[in-house]
Design an enzyme around this catalytic site. Sequence first.
Site, PDB file in Angstrom:
ATOM      1  N   ASP A 106     -25.807  16.535  19.859  1.00 42.92           N
ATOM      2  CA  ASP A 106     -26.568  17.375  18.625  1.00 42.92           C
ATOM      3  C   ASP A 106     -26.027  17.058  17.392  1.00 42.92           C
ATOM      4  O   ASP A 106     -25.056  16.860  17.076  1.00 42.92           O
ATOM      5  CB  ASP A 106     -26.513  18.966  19.066  1.00 42.92           C
ATOM      6  CG  ASP A 106     -24.893  19.569  19.035  1.00 42.92           C
ATOM      7  OD1 ASP A 106     -24.171  18.641  19.585  1.00 42.92           O
ATOM      8  OD2 ASP A 106     -24.474  20.504  18.683  1.00 42.92           O
ATOM      9  N   GLU A 172     -23.278  20.913  21.294  1.00 44.34           N
ATOM     10  CA  GLU A 172     -21.492  21.173  21.250  1.00 44.34           C
ATOM     11  C   GLU A 172     -21.370  21.979  19.816  1.00 44.34           C
ATOM     12  O   GLU A 172     -20.479  22.869  19.981  1.00 44.34           O
ATOM     13  CB  GLU A 172     -20.956  19.848  20.918  1.00 44.34           C
ATOM     14  CG  GLU A 172     -19.494  19.989  21.164  1.00 44.34           C
ATOM     15  CD  GLU A 172     -18.990  20.557  19.551  1.00 44.34           C
ATOM     16  OE1 GLU A 172     -17.575  21.309  19.718  1.00 44.34           O
ATOM     17  OE2 GLU A 172     -19.271  20.352  18.752  1.00 44.34           O
TER      18      GLU A 172
END
Length: 447
Positions: A106, A172
């Site tokens: 991400d 994350e």
Amino acid sequence: MRQITTALFTALLFGEALSTSGQTPALKTRMNQIADGLEKKVVAWRRDIHQTPELGNREFQTAAKVAAHLQSLGMDVKTNVAKTGVVGILKGGKPGPVVALRADMDALPVTERVNIPFKSTVETEFNGQKTGVMHACGHDSHVAILMGVAEVLAAAKADLKGTVKFIFQPAEEGPPAGEEGGAQLMVKEGVLENPKVDAIFGLHINSQTEVGTIKYRPGATMAAVDQYSIKLRGKQTHGAAPWAGVDPIVTSAQVVMGLQTIVSRNVTLTDNAAVVTVGAIHGGIRQNIIPEEVNMIGTIRTFSPEAQSLVHRRVSEIATNIAESAGAKADVKIDIMYPVTYNDPALTDQMVPTLEALAGADNVKITPAQTGAEDFSFFQQKVPGFFFFLGGMPKGRKLEDAAPHHTPDFYIDESGFTLGVKALSHLTVDYMEQWKGSSTASARGKK
């Protein structure tokens, strides 16, 4: 179709050649040759992902690219794990342990300022505000590096003494409000099972560590992170008559100062570091109105369960008692986010020689504990894990000139990627070679 055929042919060719020697040094030499040949491809993957960044639980394009690559290498691939995660299984030609390798996918709600040809121009709305989207923490590098590792190890498949589980993880940095996500959800969905993982390795590129350098720390490496909110309720009144009300703004100022004493007067600093930060205060709407309510939010960072419990207790006590002394009321809420990123000491001692042999002992260094956090820690709670930092700062650049992570000027030197590919590949092979039928370490989460 040509790409798939070529990748499979390469894997079969190298696998057959390597299996004739059966020697780890020969295997590593060949893996290094493959990794060197992949450098341009890894850089191209990273640039492609950098230009198309996606926020947590929305990594649709990134996941599709990863899945296609793993499938082209002949792996068993599972998609939509923990929303958008991808897991690939590579079964080696010989029996042995299951090694997991993880990369996070991400990006962040940051508008990029770095003038590079593959600069992100993606925009979105985040928490009600228009913002750019940028890989301002290096997750694009992690994905590209692990894609490279997958190709290296697939080529060495016949000589692998075990199974490799490639985990490409979403969110994350945290999932969107109201959603689950990240490593915690992956663990919940059983990513460490079927086959059961014996050890897990991960890396994080670092913009303030010089290319060619690897840093690590045994034990507590990155902090546990918790977030808190404090709602202070007073009594609204005219700003010209403060005696007629209870001022939550003044009370909030006293709470802010009180919270500063937790680290300076309560935490045993010779044993543990800790951070208590007030990140935002919201209250009031007009210059001559004392409001009824003030809201505060902040973050807590600790390195042990004992320090975490102490800080939580003191945040609640200080806010509650200061508010009561002012005639106000405090509503304190603390949410536990990520546990400590804990490198199992036995596993760390076992694997550091691998990194030293690869990068040179002078280039593998112990780092101080980091107050940043990593949800790789959720994996480490279940199985022994080793997480290390890979240099991404251009050689010769001064540390003060290197932008930190999560900033618009964040920059990574791509020449360090090949070392990352080799590091994860070598750790995998050496762990398999040294495996004795059961792990020499125990997961932090089983304490």
